[in-house]
Structures are given as C-alpha cells and as structure tokens.
Design an enzyme around this catalytic site. Structure first.
Site: not given
Ligand code: ADP
Ligand code: MG
Length: 558
Positions: A409, A117
């Site tokens: 989620d 999102t």
């Molecule tokens: P959204 O609401 O868009 O899902 P999030 O705050 O959940 O936003 O962040 C999702 C992003 O974080 C994704 O692009 C995912 O690939 C990235 N992500 C998750 N874990 C890691 C990590 N350990 N290192 C880098 N990026 C990460």
C-alpha cells in the site's frame, strides 16, 4: 472482530445488509445470492441491489483506521486476519454476478490506485440503493444513469478544485500515513513510509507508469529480524546459490548475460529420432550434443561473459565447460527476476545463446552470496536502471504478510504520488463537500436527472457515515455537524476518528491522494451504471415507456 466461516455466508451477509438498511424504508425481502434465474425489470434490479448491499455490508465495518478486523477462515482451515476490504472480497466465494462485478471493480481500484477499495464497494452499493429508491417513485433507469454521469463529471471537477499540492515532504508522508492508518502501528508505518518513499524516488526517473512498482520492486519475506528492520535494497536479492561451488561467490562487477531459456540440448534430444543400431551411433550423438554446448559456451566466453543467469536448466555436460570458461552460473530464475536484472545491468534477455550479440550482454557492479535466515541468497547490483528488493521481515508468517501488505500500500501510493501529488481531505470531508456541492448544483440541471444527482450526493455520505459508525460515533449527528462546519469554514473540515474531533484535515494530517478518490468515484459510478443498464434492457422488454408498477405484483411484495 467478526468471524466469517468457510465462505461469506449469504444469509449472514444478507442479514447484516438489511440490518444496516435505511431504517426509514421498509426492509427488502431477502433475495438469494445464488438465485441467478432470469428476473425481469424491477425484480432484477431489486435482486442486484440486494446482492451489492450484501457485499458492501461485509466490508463496511472495516472502513477507516477504527474499522474492525475480519477473520477469514478458508475451507482448509487456513486463517487470514485482515481489515483490508479487497482481501476480504477476493477471499469470499460469491456466486451472484452483481456481487462479482463489485469485486472486480474493487480489484480494479486496487490495481489502478492501490487504495480506496472498500470505499469503491460502499459507494457502488449506495449508488445502486438510491437508484432503486428512485425507480420506486417512477424514475426510469436511463434517466438515473444520465443523472449519475452528470453528477460524476461535476464531482470530478470539484475534486480537482479543492485538492492541494504538497508544500513539503511531511505532507506527502501524511498521505501515505493515512493510507496505512489502522493497518499497522504508527512506528512501523513510519518505517515503511520511508522505505516506500526511497523506492518511489528511485523509480521516479523511469518510464512505465503505475505498474512499475510491482515490476521493479521484488518483495522478499524474510523470517528473521523485527518488522522494523525491513529494508529496501537497490539491487536484486534472490534465494539462490551458484551451480558450481568452485566458481567465485562474489565479484566487483563484470559482464552478465541473461538467457530466457536454458543451456540444454532439449531440441536435439526431442527432435532427433535416432535409431541406435550400434554403440557408435549413440556415441556420435553425444559427441554432437557436447560440441553444440561447447560452441555455445565458447560464444559466451568470446563475449566476455563472466556471470550467466538462465531461466531454465543447464545440461550436465555444460557445467564443466562453463566453469572452465570462467563463467559463474545461476539457473531457474523467475521471468520477473530476469527482467529486473535486465533493468539493473542493461542486458537483454535472449532465448538462444547462439544468437547473443555483444549488444545483448550487460554489466553488473557487484555480486555476492549471503546467508539470510538459514538459506543462501544471491545479491546482484547494477547501475543502469532501477530495480530493487524489499526485504520484509517479521517473526511470524502473519506478521510478515501484514508488513508485506502494508508495504504494498505504501509503495503503491508513494509511487503514484510521484507523478500526481495532489491530495484531498480525508475523514469524510471530501464526500461531505461533494454531497453539499451536488445538492446545490442539482437544480441547475433539467428534469428528473436532478433527482438522480441528489441520489448521487446522498450516496457519497456513506463514507463519513461508515467512518463514524466504526468509531462508535453517531453518524447522523456527525454528518450534520460536519456539513454545518464546512458551510462556515470550508471543505477541508473532516472527522478525525481517532480523537473524535471535527477539524482541518490538512493540519490533522488526514489526507487522501486525489488519484484514489477520482478512481473510486469513477469506478463506482461505472459499476452502478453497468448494473442499471442490464435492468434498463430487461425493463424495456417488460414495459416500454414509463413503468406502471401497479399492473405487476404489488409494490409491497417486491
Ligand atoms: P479503503 O479500502 O477504501 O482505502 P480504508 O479502511 O483504508 O478503506 O479507509 C480509508 C478511509 O479512512 C479514507 O476515507 C480516509 O480518509 C479515512 N481515514 C484514515 N485515517 C483517518 C482518521 N484518522 N480519521 C478519519 N478518517 C480517516
Ligand atoms: Mg485504504
């Protein structure tokens, strides 16, 4: 942690957005979010883009596992602490139509893909920012829209190209763990992942698509026990006690009937206008009411019904009749719970008991009442279809909310993965790859659309940029290093923000579902085009053909 008091204050957001604006470009003047006066052509676009950037600025710092939490303080003083983009946005009171469009795009992402999102909002705002830049050098919005559509198609086919299928269960777990990263601690994430996979497996044989996880799995917050003691029960658990305590509280199965209404004589009471001239008339009326109820109860008994669950109430007179007929009754069910029971037992929800037939009743396999925390709960099991209850535990309401959101989620992603399991590299790798690919692809297209395709490519880099920023890393260096690493090694090299390493995302277990990325790109592009289209119309009214900005207010003032 940042405090947004009362509502997301427009100037607060505004200043954050402009502070983050591209340092190379001159800062845009602040446009009041609430100013919805009709603005024409370019001025309307400036206004809309600013609203989008303001909103994106409010959630940008939450992206990724190192994103910060926001504390939202409601008008009544209630507090929500979250780093979930859609929660921030849905809580905010925003007036501007473009900002609202972004919020609904993000809600649609939540509904359709459950994750991504924040990504969607950031992408939309960035697509609009770059569109505005392009109009500055004389590219018409309709050309930008075309270019964006071409870029989207190309990007989607690239997504499919670089995506992978999970080789084993641990790769599926990694996708879910990535979705939960930063939301709860890893140990709890692992517990919730198991629960989600268990529930998703039970739903896998059922028809009904993405919504199934919401319809079939009841979420019940329980105020006792540790969060890690949360569980998924394959049956319906509901805070409820039977109507008559002399009826049995448990059973090893039997025939169940579901009434989508009540066992009342409401119609008779409301419809009949009776003139009470003598006691005899009233007594006659009560007599008929009782007879009607007795007929209904007899009918249920003749169908072998032993357990009755109704959505509304039960007339007082019917209590004794039902107990005498050996029927245990529970009343005042939510419709969704009756639907879950229908699934579990094969019973059909019937409005009118009189019309219930033998094919409408179902079979349950066991039922019991148990005390959870301090109140009695009914548990019904059946073995026809899948319906479940997630008992989400935690000692404080905030903890329970957090566990509940994280479970949502996890299950949302797990359930959708069972019909489409392809996944992509996370940590900005996918976006870096798409940006590189689109820049190479742009020259193959005709005319000024090339510029729009490049604008689309630049917009994608907002994801690795924000991930790096939130981890305290330098976004420019990170993006350059990732691009060069990808050109040598391939598209799966991304940034692990926990370690700071640029590494293969599959081995680091940082992976996002393909359906999330696809929906985010599609949703963001559609939203950006919607905004550009509005201005395209206004623009055409102001000035058909190529706009000549010099004849309007000077560029610097806009
Ligand atoms: P959204 O609401 O868009 O899902 P999030 O705050 O959940 O936003 O962040 C999702 C992003 O974080 C994704 O692009 C995912 O690939 C990235 N992500 C998750 N874990 C890691 C990590 N350990 N290192 C880098 N990026 C990460
Ligand atoms: Mg997420």
């Amino acid at each position: 942690m940042m405090v947004l008091k009362g509502q997301l204050h427009q100037h607060r957001i505004q200043s954050e957005a402009s502070a983050r604006a591209n340092p190379m470009s001159s800062p845009e003047p602040e446009v009041d979010l609430e100013d919805t006066d009709r603005l024409e052509g370019r001025a309307a676009l400036v206004n809309n883009v600013n609203a989008a950037l303001a909103l994106a600025g409010a959630v940008r710092s939450t992206l990724g596992p190192r994103g910060s939490d926001k504390m939202l303080v409601g008008e009544g003083g209630e507090v929500v602490v979250t780093n979930d983009g859609v929660t921030v946005l849905e809580t905010a009171k925003v007036e501007h139509p473009t900002a609202n469009l972004l919020i609904s795009t993000s809600s649609a992402q939540d509904r359709l893909a459950r994750d991504g999102t924040t990504t969607t909002v950031l992408l939309t705002a960035e697509l609009l920012r770059n569109a505005l830049e392009l109009t500055r050098i004389g590219v018409h919005p309709s050309v930008i829209m075309n270019g964006y559509r071409i870029a989207l198609d190309e990007a989607l086919s690239q997504l499919a190209e670089i995506s992978r299928e999970p080789a084993d269960k641990s790769e599926i777990r990694a996708v879910i763990a990535t979705a939960l990263a930063g939301k709860i601690d890893t140990k709890l994430a692992s517990v919730l992942t198991d629960l989600a996979l268990d529930a998703a497996a039970a739903l896998a044989q059922e028809e009904g698509g993405g919504d199934l996880e919401r319809l079939r799995v009841k979420r019940l917050q329980v105020a006792s026990g540790k969060a890690s003691d949360s569980e998924v029960v394959h049956g319906l658990v509901i805070r409820k006690q039977r109507l008559d305590f002399t009826t049995p509280s448990a059973s090893d199965g039997g025939v169940i009937a579901l009434v989508d209404g009540g066992l009342e004589n409401r119609e008779l009471m409301l419809d009949a206008e009776i003139e009470v001239r003598s006691l005899g008339v009233l007594a006659g009326f009560h007599q008929r009411t009782r007879e009607k109820l007795q007929t209904q109860v007899d009918h249920l008994a003749s169908l072998g019904v032993e357990l009755l669950c109704v959505r509304d109430g039960i007339a007082d007179e019917a209590h004794v009749m039902l107990t005498a007929a050996g029927i245990t009754v529970y009343r005042r069910f939510e419709r969704e719970d009756l639907e879950r029971l229908a699934c579990l037992t094969g019973a059909t929800m019937v409005r009118d008991v009189g019309r219930m037939s033998a094919s409408d009743v179902g079979e349950y396999s066991s039922r019991s009442e148990e005390k959870i925390e301090n109140s009695w709960h009914l548990r019904i099991d059946g073995n026809r279809g899948a319906a479940m209850t997630a008992l989400l535990r935690g000692t404080t309401p905030t903890m329970r909310e957090e566990v509940s959101r994280a479970f949502d989620d996890a299950l949302g992603v797990a359930h959708r993965l069972s019909s489409e399991s392809s996944f992509l590299p996370g940590g900005g790798a996918t976006q870096i790859h798409l940006a590189r690919h689109l820049r190479a692809y742009a020259p193959s297209q005709k005319g000024r659309e090339q510029l729009a395709i490049e604008g689309f490519a630049d917009a994608l880099e907002i994801i690795p940029r924000a991930l790096a920023e939130n981890a305290g890393l330098d976004p420019i260096d990170e993006i350059l290093e990732l691009s060069s690493a990808q050109s040598k090694i391939g598209p799966w090299i991304g940034l692990d923000v926990m370690s700071g390493d640029k590494t293969d995302m599959a081995s680091a277990g940082i992976t996002d579902p393909l359906f999330v990325a696809r929906q985010a790109l599609t949703g963001a592009t559609e939203a950006a085009i919607t905004v550009l289209r509005i201005d395209d119309v206004l623009w055409a009214q102001v000035e058909p053909g190529t706009p000549d900005w010099n004849s309007e207010e000077s560029e610097d003032e806009i």
